[in-house]
Design a protein around this motif. Structure first.
Motif, PDB file in Angstrom:
ATOM      1  N   ALA A  53       0.830  -1.210   0.000  1.00 50.48           N
ATOM      2  CA  ALA A  53       0.000   0.000   0.000  1.00 50.48           C
ATOM      3  C   ALA A  53       0.862   1.257   0.000  1.00 50.48           C
ATOM      4  O   ALA A  53       0.571   2.231  -0.703  1.00 50.48           O
ATOM      5  N   ALA A  54       1.948   1.246   0.780  1.00 48.78           N
ATOM      6  CA  ALA A  54       2.832   2.407   0.840  1.00 48.78           C
ATOM      7  C   ALA A  54       3.530   2.640  -0.492  1.00 48.78           C
ATOM      8  O   ALA A  54       3.708   3.784  -0.923  1.00 48.78           O
ATOM      9  N   ALA A  55       3.936   1.558  -1.157  1.00 50.44           N
ATOM     10  CA  ALA A  55       4.597   1.686  -2.460  1.00 50.44           C
ATOM     11  C   ALA A  55       3.651   2.307  -3.481  1.00 50.44           C
ATOM     12  O   ALA A  55       4.054   3.160  -4.284  1.00 50.44           O
ATOM     13  N   ARG A  56       2.394   1.890  -3.456  1.00 52.54           N
ATOM     14  CA  ARG A  56       1.412   2.472  -4.388  1.00 52.54           C
ATOM     15  C   ARG A  56       1.245   3.970  -4.156  1.00 52.54           C
ATOM     16  O   ARG A  56       1.087   4.744  -5.091  1.00 52.54           O
ATOM     17  N   GLU A  57       1.310   4.373  -2.899  1.00 53.19           N
ATOM     18  CA  GLU A  57       1.059   5.768  -2.563  1.00 53.19           C
ATOM     19  C   GLU A  57       2.299   6.643  -2.702  1.00 53.19           C
ATOM     20  O   GLU A  57       2.214   7.791  -3.150  1.00 53.19           O
ATOM     21  N   GLN A  58       3.482   6.111  -2.344  1.00 54.21           N
ATOM     22  CA  GLN A  58       4.658   6.963  -2.191  1.00 54.21           C
ATOM     23  C   GLN A  58       5.684   6.862  -3.316  1.00 54.21           C
ATOM     24  O   GLN A  58       6.451   7.809  -3.528  1.00 54.21           O
ATOM     25  N   LEU A  59       5.740   5.747  -4.019  1.00 53.86           N
ATOM     26  CA  LEU A  59       6.807   5.537  -4.996  1.00 53.86           C
ATOM     27  C   LEU A  59       6.380   5.977  -6.391  1.00 53.86           C
ATOM     28  O   LEU A  59       5.178   6.073  -6.685  1.00 53.86           O
ATOM     29  N   PRO A  60       7.350   6.248  -7.279  1.00 55.59           N
ATOM     30  CA  PRO A  60       7.017   6.614  -8.661  1.00 55.59           C
ATOM     31  C   PRO A  60       6.144   5.556  -9.328  1.00 55.59           C
ATOM     32  O   PRO A  60       6.165   4.378  -8.948  1.00 55.59           O
TER      33      PRO A  60
END
Length: 365
Positions: free
Chosen positions: A73-80
């Motif tokens: 979930a964090a990768a979807r929100e924070q990463l390119p």
């Protein structure tokens, strides 16, 4: 998922060196110099993201995605939107990394994974870039990969982070000593001109190394041991407290010749388990929080963990890197016998304690 770099990918590795290296003595791809960064103590992880599709893979290319839903979930929100990153998954408790707590996250039950993702949420710290958008960066020198990584991730405040770096060996030396108090493992040095070499040991790692005098309390036989040719697999080590002899870890990694010599040398010390300080634990048959020797856990995967008890009369000096709670973090290395030491004098008070350091300072510097 359709990225310029696709799984499986084996991450770039590091070779051990004795101290912080001199950047002026390291040239790669026509570029002289090194980049230094903290060595994180967690699970190595490659993140593959293509829109809402996110995959996490381990050092040996096995999937980690199901164990860390909060990081997906964090990768979807924070990463390119489209990227491939190399980094580390860690769990922090208070101001320190806690590897044992991180290990608990690898569990077969989805309900427990979900519960632990809320109770002990993990974080991800990125330290290299393999792809961004439609571009592969694996053949570019690290100095270019780092610049692009900073441009893509700078300003992250968690649970995804960007690791800090320095090109100053004096700063790296300070980090080496300071950051251990936050549970970090040492320092990594990367040649500025080196490409991303999959599976290659082109990085350098500087880890802490200490010695301790421990009591030899038993041994396990090697998997190739036979009645005709017995071979020692590992030595079980102990340290004394007011509660008696505590299991502190193991020493292994011997040559076949040394395995045969050791098992013969230790035979006069073999004793019945009822006469051994750990005899009171023989009733335990399942995993337990105190890591009682000879018991199973989900990490042992059915291995035979039975051991031959030895009278605790011999002292061994070992090399170790760090402690995890009351045990050695990794396998200790046999250094020499200490015939001059009394076993009862071998306690935890001899172990060096790192100075405390707040993990937030490492992440937010």
């Amino acid at each position: 998922m359709d990225l310029p770099v696709m799984p499986p990918v084996q991450p770039m590795l590091a070779k051990a060196v004795a101290g912080v290296p001199d950047p002026a003595k390291h040239t790669a791809g026509g570029i002289t110099g090194l980049s230094f960064e903290p060595k994180w103590d967690g699970f190595r992880c490659l993140v593959f993201k293509d829109g809402d599709e996110v995959e996490l893979t381990s050092r040996n290319t096995k999937p980690l995605t199901r164990y860390f839903p909060e990081l997906v979930a964090a990768a979807r929100e924070q990463l390119p939107a489209r990227c491939v990153l190399d980094g580390e998954i860690f769990v922090a408790v208070g101001a320190r990394l806690e590897f044992e707590v991180l290990q608990e996250r690898i569990h077969p039950a989805a309900s427990r994974v979900s519960m632990l993702s809320e109770k002990t949420p993990a974080s991800f710290v990125a330290f290299d870039l393999l792809a961004l958008g439609d571009e592969s960066y694996v053949d570019r020198p690290f100095v270019e990969r780092r610049a692009a990584l900073v441009g893509a991730l700078e300003g992250l405040t968690g649970p995804c982070y960007l690791t800090r770096t320095t090109d100053d060996p004096v700063v790296a030396e300070r980090w080496f000593h300071q950051f251990e108090g936050a549970g970090l493992d040492g320092v990594i040095a990367k040649p500025l001109g080196a490409p991303y070499s999959e599976g290659g040991r082109t990085m350098m790692k500087i880890k802490h190394e200490r010695t301790a005098d421990v009591v030899v309390a038993g041994y396990r036989e090697h998997k190739t041991s036979t009645p005709e040719h017995p071979l020692l697999g590992s030595l079980l080590l102990g340290l004394y407290t007011d509660d008696g002899l505590q299991h502190v870890g193991v020493s292994a990694s011997f040559t076949a010749k040394r395995r045969a010599e050791l098992i013969e040398e230790l035979q006069p010390l073999v004793c019945p388990i009822e006469e051994h300080p750990w005899g009171r634990w023989q009733e335990f048959l399942t995993a337990n929080p105190d890591r009682i020797p000879g018991t199973q856990s989900r990490w042992s995967q059915g291995k035979d963990l039975s051991f031959t008890p030895l009278r605790p009369e011999r002292v061994l000096e070992v090399k170790y890197d760090a402690m995890e709670g009351r045990r050695f973090r990794h396998t200790a290395h046999f250094k020499r016998w200490r015939e001059d030491r009394d076993p009862e004098s071998c306690g935890y008070d001899q172990l060096e304690q790192p100075v405390g350091y707040d993990l937030a300072e490492v992440l937010g510097g």
